[in-house]
Design an enzyme around this catalytic site. Structure first.
Site, short mmCIF file in Angstrom:
data_model
loop_
_atom_site.label_atom_id
_atom_site.label_comp_id
_atom_site.label_asym_id
_atom_site.label_seq_id
_atom_site.Cartn_x
_atom_site.Cartn_y
_atom_site.Cartn_z
N GLY A 199 54.99 -10.94 84.67
CA GLY A 199 56.29 -10.37 84.30
C GLY A 199 56.47 -9.04 85.02
O GLY A 199 56.08 -8.90 86.19
N LYS A 240 52.17 -10.28 77.18
CA LYS A 240 52.37 -9.49 75.97
C LYS A 240 51.18 -9.76 75.04
O LYS A 240 50.56 -10.84 75.10
CB LYS A 240 53.68 -9.90 75.28
CG LYS A 240 54.92 -9.47 76.07
CD LYS A 240 55.16 -7.98 75.95
CE LYS A 240 56.30 -7.51 76.81
NZ LYS A 240 57.54 -7.25 76.17
N LYS A 272 46.97 6.64 74.39
CA LYS A 272 48.23 6.02 74.80
C LYS A 272 48.86 5.32 73.59
O LYS A 272 50.09 5.31 73.45
CB LYS A 272 48.00 5.02 75.95
CG LYS A 272 49.33 4.46 76.43
CD LYS A 272 49.32 3.82 77.78
CE LYS A 272 50.74 3.55 78.23
NZ LYS A 272 50.88 2.39 79.10
N ASN A 286 52.96 4.99 71.77
CA ASN A 286 53.68 3.78 71.36
C ASN A 286 53.90 3.75 69.84
O ASN A 286 54.95 3.31 69.37
CB ASN A 286 52.93 2.52 71.81
CG ASN A 286 52.86 2.39 73.32
OD1 ASN A 286 51.82 2.16 73.89
ND2 ASN A 286 53.99 2.55 73.98
N ASN A 294 57.91 3.56 69.69
CA ASN A 294 58.47 2.21 69.83
C ASN A 294 59.20 1.66 68.62
O ASN A 294 60.36 1.24 68.71
CB ASN A 294 57.37 1.24 70.26
CG ASN A 294 56.94 1.47 71.69
OD1 ASN A 294 57.10 2.57 72.22
ND2 ASN A 294 56.39 0.46 72.33
N ASN A 317 64.83 6.86 73.73
CA ASN A 317 63.68 7.71 73.36
C ASN A 317 64.07 9.15 73.03
O ASN A 317 63.64 9.70 72.02
CB ASN A 317 62.65 7.73 74.51
CG ASN A 317 61.99 6.38 74.71
OD1 ASN A 317 62.26 5.44 73.98
ND2 ASN A 317 61.13 6.27 75.72
N ASN A 360 65.37 6.44 78.44
CA ASN A 360 64.77 5.08 78.36
C ASN A 360 65.00 4.43 77.01
O ASN A 360 64.91 5.09 75.98
CB ASN A 360 63.24 5.14 78.53
CG ASN A 360 62.84 5.41 79.95
OD1 ASN A 360 63.67 5.74 80.79
ND2 ASN A 360 61.54 5.29 80.21
N GLU A 362 55.59 -6.38 70.21
CA GLU A 362 54.14 -6.18 70.17
C GLU A 362 53.71 -5.34 68.96
O GLU A 362 52.70 -4.66 69.00
CB GLU A 362 53.67 -5.53 71.48
CG GLU A 362 53.78 -6.43 72.69
CD GLU A 362 53.17 -5.80 73.94
OE1 GLU A 362 53.68 -4.76 74.40
OE2 GLU A 362 52.16 -6.34 74.44
P1 NAD Z 1 56.74 -9.15 80.46
O1 NAD Z 1 57.31 -9.82 79.25
O2 NAD Z 1 57.67 -8.66 81.52
O3 NAD Z 1 55.68 -10.12 81.16
C1 NAD Z 1 54.79 -10.94 80.47
C2 NAD Z 1 54.73 -12.27 81.21
O4 NAD Z 1 53.66 -13.06 80.69
C3 NAD Z 1 56.01 -13.13 81.05
O5 NAD Z 1 56.57 -13.38 82.33
C4 NAD Z 1 55.51 -14.42 80.38
O6 NAD Z 1 56.17 -15.58 80.83
C5 NAD Z 1 54.04 -14.42 80.81
N1 NAD Z 1 53.13 -15.26 80.00
C6 NAD Z 1 53.10 -15.47 78.66
N2 NAD Z 1 52.07 -16.29 78.33
C7 NAD Z 1 51.44 -16.61 79.49
C8 NAD Z 1 50.28 -17.40 79.80
N3 NAD Z 1 49.59 -18.05 78.86
N4 NAD Z 1 49.92 -17.48 81.09
C9 NAD Z 1 50.61 -16.85 82.06
N5 NAD Z 1 51.70 -16.09 81.83
C10 NAD Z 1 52.11 -15.96 80.56
O7 NAD Z 1 55.83 -7.95 79.91
P2 NAD Z 1 55.45 -6.57 80.62
O8 NAD Z 1 56.53 -5.58 80.37
O9 NAD Z 1 55.03 -6.83 82.02
O10 NAD Z 1 54.21 -6.11 79.73
C11 NAD Z 1 52.93 -6.74 79.84
C12 NAD Z 1 51.92 -5.87 79.09
O11 NAD Z 1 51.82 -4.60 79.75
C13 NAD Z 1 52.31 -5.56 77.63
O12 NAD Z 1 51.16 -5.47 76.85
C14 NAD Z 1 52.97 -4.20 77.73
O13 NAD Z 1 52.91 -3.46 76.53
C15 NAD Z 1 52.12 -3.56 78.83
N6 NAD Z 1 52.77 -2.47 79.59
C16 NAD Z 1 54.07 -2.59 79.99
C17 NAD Z 1 54.65 -1.55 80.73
C18 NAD Z 1 56.06 -1.68 81.27
O14 NAD Z 1 56.58 -0.67 81.79
N7 NAD Z 1 56.70 -2.84 81.22
C19 NAD Z 1 53.88 -0.41 81.05
C20 NAD Z 1 52.55 -0.34 80.62
C21 NAD Z 1 52.01 -1.39 79.89
#
Ligand code: NAD
Length: 303
Positions: free
Chosen positions: A9, A77, A185, A189, A193, A203, A252, A267
């Protein structure tokens, strides 16, 4: 080093974009058909500061088609980690490292249920990204990434991965106390959040009302009390840090807020819900975190 990113993602694609430019073999795995099709046919488009670039990447829905991996990076996630870790077992060979850079608590446990914990590493990243559509992300923010072994040892493996990330443009440091960084961190959150999600605010607006400020302070203070009892080292004054982050990210809408706006599962279990679980184990009362977790979960159930 052959790297497989499970969950392509926003963040998985972002890390995939950096590593694909600099590394020999990087695979992006996702269950979202349209996204994978776009990545395979057109490549990954990364937007940043009004500029766009499209990067060719290896991407697939079929994790079993990749062969064995040296490094598996989880960016699903939190509520998908257990399934993602079980899907990833087919990639494992001797020495394969399983690294999670996801937010919150519980991802490490979900992976360690299925994999020897000596092969699991933990990290936090201060990069930010947003998924704009199939094959298309925005790089929303830069920051350092920290990774570490669960037992705090600075091994050649963790050092090699930090070097690899840094060479790819993801500035990464090895930490001998990664649990502390994960908790510090988490406080951010925990404080932002769920309050932003429930109030519908961006925010920075959370700082404009005595009511939201009181809630944020109570949620973070409870989480800090739990962390202290666990022996986690606390950096500075977490309540003030949370306020500073809310100010710095004033415009944001946080990820849980976006999840609420789009009526998607959040989450919460890895964030305020994780504070509640840890507090229960230690016999500490965390009524604010309990209440906000319950509220978020009831609303989620009605999406
Ligand atoms: P996202 O929803 O954009 O991406 C998650 C992806 O995982 C989706 O595309 C989904 O289809 C895929 N997925 C689900 N189950 C799966 C599986 N079994 N196999 C393969 N793919 C699968 O989420 P994100 O924003 O990229 O966040 C991911 C993690 O990183 C979260 O824990 C989030 O809290 C953390 N995070 C996000 C950010 C940010 O800015 N977006 C920053 C730091 C940390």
């Amino acid at each position: 080093m052959k790297t497989v990113i499970i969950g392509a993602g926003a963040m998985g694609s972002l890390f995939g974009s950096f590593l694909s430019v600099s590394q020999e073999e990087v695979w992006l795995v996702d269950i979202w058909e349209d996204h994978i099709q776009a990545l395979v046919s057109t490549g990954l488009t990364v937007e940043e500061g009004g500029k766009k670039q499209t990067i060719p990447v290896h991407a697939t829905k079929e994790v079993a088609s990749i062969g064995k991996a040296d490094l598996i990076l989880f960016f699903v996630k939190a509520y998908h980690t257990e399934k993602a870790a079980s899907d990833a077992l087919v990639l494992q060979k001797e020495g394969t490292v399983f690294l999670t850079l996801q937010n919150g608590l519980g991802n490490e446990e979900a992976i360690c249920k299925q994999v020897d914990r000596r092969n699991v590493m933990l990290g936090v990243t201060n990069h930010g990204a947003t998924l704009l559509g199939p094959g298309h992300i925005r790089h929303a923010g830069w920051g350092k990434t920290y990774i570490g072994e669960l037992d705090g040892k600075v091994t050649p493996q963790v050092t090699q991965i930090a070097r690899l990330f840094t060479q790819a443009g993801i500035e990464t440091e090895v930490s001998s106390n990664i649990q502390s960084l994960v908790w510090n961190k988490l406080f951010i959150n925990v404080g932002i959040n769920s309050v932003a999600a429930l109030t519908g605010l961006k925010n920075g607006r959370l700082l404009d009302y005595p009511e939201t400020l009181r809630l944020m302070e109570a949620l973070v203070s409870e989480a800090v009390a739990v962390a202290r009892k666990k022996g986690i080292s606390i950096e500075g004054n977490p309540v003030e840090t949370v306020k500073a982050v809310a100010e710095a990210t004033r415009e944001n809408r946080c990820s849980m807020g976006q999840d609420f706006d789009n009526r998607r599962k959040t989450e919460i279990d890895a964030i305020n819900g994780a504070v509640v679980r840890e507090a229960e184990r230690l016999g500490i009362a965390v009524p604010y975190n309990q209440m906000i977790t319950d509220l978020v979960k009831v609303i989620e159930k009605n999406f």
